[in-house]
Scaffold this motif. Structure first.
Motif, PDB file in Angstrom:
ATOM      1  N   LYS A  98      18.687  68.408   4.045  1.00 26.73           N
ATOM      2  CA  LYS A  98      19.249  68.672   5.366  1.00 26.73           C
ATOM      3  C   LYS A  98      19.956  67.423   5.870  1.00 26.73           C
ATOM      4  O   LYS A  98      19.428  66.311   5.760  1.00 26.73           O
ATOM      5  N   GLU A 100      23.181  65.842   8.797  1.00 28.07           N
ATOM      6  CA  GLU A 100      24.176  65.984   9.856  1.00 28.07           C
ATOM      7  C   GLU A 100      25.520  65.424   9.398  1.00 28.07           C
ATOM      8  O   GLU A 100      26.577  65.951   9.753  1.00 28.07           O
ATOM      9  N   LYS A 101      25.465  64.341   8.616  1.00 27.42           N
ATOM     10  CA  LYS A 101      26.658  63.688   8.089  1.00 27.42           C
ATOM     11  C   LYS A 101      26.462  63.408   6.601  1.00 27.42           C
ATOM     12  O   LYS A 101      25.333  63.370   6.095  1.00 27.42           O
ATOM     13  N   LYS A 128      20.716  61.870   8.594  1.00 27.72           N
ATOM     14  CA  LYS A 128      19.998  62.765   9.503  1.00 27.72           C
ATOM     15  C   LYS A 128      19.134  61.915  10.421  1.00 27.72           C
ATOM     16  O   LYS A 128      18.347  61.081   9.947  1.00 27.72           O
ATOM     17  N   ASP A 129      19.287  62.134  11.712  1.00 29.55           N
ATOM     18  CA  ASP A 129      18.561  61.343  12.713  1.00 29.55           C
ATOM     19  C   ASP A 129      18.784  59.843  12.498  1.00 29.55           C
ATOM     20  O   ASP A 129      17.844  59.033  12.549  1.00 29.55           O
ATOM     21  N   ASP A 162      31.399  65.182   8.375  1.00 26.05           N
ATOM     22  CA  ASP A 162      30.407  66.150   8.813  1.00 26.05           C
ATOM     23  C   ASP A 162      29.846  66.917   7.612  1.00 26.05           C
ATOM     24  O   ASP A 162      30.572  67.215   6.659  1.00 26.05           O
TER      25      ASP A 162
END
Length: 664
Positions: A98, A100-101, A128-129, A162
């Motif tokens: 998983k 985000e970028k 992520k985070d 992204d």
């Protein structure tokens, strides 16, 4: 010297076993597994034990056992290595994490087409985070941006993008090119289309320094062609033929080379590497006097040949030629005799160990088939005629090479490209001298342009040679019946052709092989006759799935009416519609604008063509609609399998205001 005994070509036999293992892994879609790896390691251990106890256990008396052990080990090596190279099954593949970028590294020179830029990227990490996690995998990225910003992207740049990607899509229409499978064989399973603002450059010069230098060097040489040549086609052909840079090549010119059977000239391959080797051998001929200088000459030639291969992109055919010529040069320097078939097998084995999926590369297949055929068939064809005149002998040698190459590659070419050039002898005899002149003059031009600012004479000579070559091929192309198209043969027909060819080659040993070849050819002709009959009797209605467009075809024998908002020159038509028509061997196509048709009748069945927003008022059988976002077919309220869908078709009862009937 040619090898006729299996003991003379061990690597050729080993690569066949290794290749069979690769085929099993890919065709069965095997994932890395403990049983296969355990079996492979056990076989390796057994091979080591056999080598250590070969004399003590008298294994030389048990050759069937040792042979079966070696081939089994190599076979499982092909399976195991192929399984391990499938990145999609690795736990650290980016699609399993998983994010985000994504942090990606541009792995090739970006391709710019108007306001779009596309490139292959190696995913290095997920974000992520605000935490980085190392990963692997390849991602095909396309982005819309202005040409000025696109030009700033280059090999070795690191980008933050992204994590917006999706799996590559399977073909949606019959006979359509399977781009998904093509990418999967390069370990590419996902693609991403991003907006310019979602792409951030965070680093540069992070790629392989050798590849980066080779790419920059090639760009500098292409710039010299663009600066000194005036004719656009000459610029494109010089960059493609000499450097393997195809970005400037016009599609129409590519079709000219393809239709005349000379496409191999534009694909940097063994012929180009051989010309480079001959050019270097001539330049360094002064070093032949002493043994020490001969060794130095060999080192220089091998180094420069590999640099040329790297500059042109290290395609499988170029790498094969570089490996083979390197072995030949080294053996010649030490006065050793080499077996060409053995070197051919060794080069293939080395490439397949490095990348097992090369086995399914068209260039790899055609390159090895062509070289093997030339080595084996060319002497037999050349010896059929021995002219006394020197010039006639040279022309016959070129013709014999062309005949041998076409014979051995024709079935594969028909399978992949669905055409056969009728005048291949004429075009190949014509192009031999101009292509060699272009290569030699091109190297002289690039060498002089690196030192002197004024290189007008070699530039003009190079341009004239290319223009002469192009114009000659264009004249051959327009000769009536120059190319046989729509040759859609399957594995069965290709197997029959190769079986017949093999028997013809072996007929000089035993006349029974000639009879067997006649049998294979008879079966091939019967098969073609049956397929021809079915095409003449076909009556089909095909609705295509073309994004943002509508298209359907009504087939009656060799005639077709295509109702669509596309024209025959549109890329969408050429990619999604025409392959199906060609596979059905349609000869006459009538285009009808779909905006002029509300409904049509075919074989007593009425089809309404609408947007789904307006309800028709007359009874009909089928409704073609583009409202649904996903392809779905309803037939008596039963949803059909989406794997077999080619458009959004709803079967129902409606009324229409106007119907158009097509009569055959």
């Amino acid at each position: 010297m040619l090898a006729y005994y299996k003991t003379e070509v061990p690597f050729l036999r080993l690569v066949l076993a290794f290749g069979l293992g690769i085929i099993v892994s890919v065709c069965l879609n095997l994932a890395p597994s403990f049983p296969i790896n355990f079996t492979f390691y056990c076989l390796i251990a057994l091979c080591l034990w056999s080598a250590l106890t070969y004399k003590k256990a008298k294994l030389y008396l048990k050759r069937p056992f040792t042979g079966a052990l070696i081939y089994s080990t190599v076979f499982f090596a092909g399976i195991s290595i192929s399984n391990q190279r499938k990145e999609i099954y690795h736990e650290q593949h980016f699609s399993r994490l998983k994010a985000e970028k994504l942090v990606v590294l541009i792995n090739e020179k970006p391709k710019i087409n108007k306001n779009y830029v596309s490139f292959l990227a190696q995913v290095k990490a997920t974000v992520k985070d605000k935490k980085l996690e190392d990963c692997k995998g390849k991602l095909l990225i396309s982005c819309r941006m202005d040409s000025a910003k696109s030009a700033t992207l280059t090999y070795g740049d690191v980008l933050l993008v992204d994590a917006d990607y999706k799996e590559t899509e399977a073909p949606k229409n019959p006979a359509e090119f399977n781009y998904k499978r093509y990418l999967q064989l390069q370990n590419i399973y996902h693609k991403s289309f991003l907006q310019a603002q979602k792409l951030q450059k965070i680093g540069s010069d992070c790629g392989n320094p050798i590849i980066d230098f080779a790419l920059r060097f090639r760009e500098a040489q292409v710039a010299k062609f663009n600066a000194h040549l005036q004719n656009n086609e000459a610029k494109a052909v010089a960059s493609t033929l000499i450097l393997g840079y195809r970005a400037q090549l016009d599609h129409a010119l590519m079709l000219t080379y393809s239709n005349t059977g000379t496409m191999h000239v534009l694909s940097v391959s063994g012929m180009h590497v051989a010309i480079v080797a001959g050019f270097l051998s001539f330049l360094l001929s002064f070093m032949n006097k002493k043994r020490s200088t001969r060794l130095l000459k060999t080192i220089l030639m091998v180094t420069l040949i590999w640099f040329y291969a790297l500059t042109t992109g290290l395609a499988p055919s170029v790498t094969r030629a570089a490996i083979m010529i390197s072995f030949v040069l080294i053996a010649k320097a030490y006065g050793k005799r080499v077996n060409v078939f053995n070197i051919l097998g060794l080069s293939a084995l080395m490439l397949l160990i490095y990348n097992p999926f090369y086995l399914f590369d068209v260039g790899f297949q055609l390159s090895y088939i062509a070289v093997g055929g030339l080595i084996f068939i060319y002497p037999k064809i050349k010896n059929c005629y021995c002219p006394q005149n020197y010039f006639v002998g040279q022309i016959w040698s070129v013709m014999a090479v062309s005949i041998a190459a076409q014979l051995i590659t024709a079935p594969f070419s028909m399978f992949y490209f669905h055409q056969f050039p009728v005048y291949f002898l004429l075009s190949n005899v014509f192009i031999v001298l101009p292509a060699a002149v272009v290569m030699y003059v091109g190297f002289v031009f690039l060498s002089l342009a690196s030192v002197f600012p004024n290189v007008e004479v070699p530039a003009k000579a190079l341009e004239y040679a290319i223009v002469f070559m192009n114009e000659g091929l264009k004249k051959i192309e327009v000769i009536p019946h120059g190319s046989i198209n729509q040759l859609w043969h399957g594995f069965f027909e290709i197997g029959l052709l190769y079986a017949a060819l093999f028997c013809i080659i072996c007929a000089h040993k035993n006349i029974r092989y000639l009879r067997l070849s006649c049998l294979f050819l008879a079966v091939f002709v019967c098969r073609l006759s049956y397929l021809e009959f079915t095409k003449m009797q076909q009556q089909n209605l095909m609705v295509f799935n073309v994004p943002k467009h509508r298209a359907l075809a009504l087939l009656n024998g060799r005639d077709a009416i295509v109702v669509s908002d596309l024209s025959t020159t549109d890329n969408a038509f050429q990619f999604s519609v025409k392959p199906y028509l060609d596979s059905c061997q349609v000869q006459n196509i009538k285009m009808v604008d779909i905006g002029q048709v509300q409904a049509l009748k075919f074989k007593n069945t009425k089809l309404y063509i609408g947007s789904g927003e307006n309800t028709p008022t007359i009874k009909t059988d089928w409704l073609l609609s583009r409202v649904a976002k996903k392809s779905q077919v309803y037939y008596h309220n039963n949803t059909l399998s989406e794997n077999n869908l080619y458009s959004n078709i709803y079967i129902n009862n409606f009324n229409v205001n106007k119907a158009t009937e097509f009569k055959w």
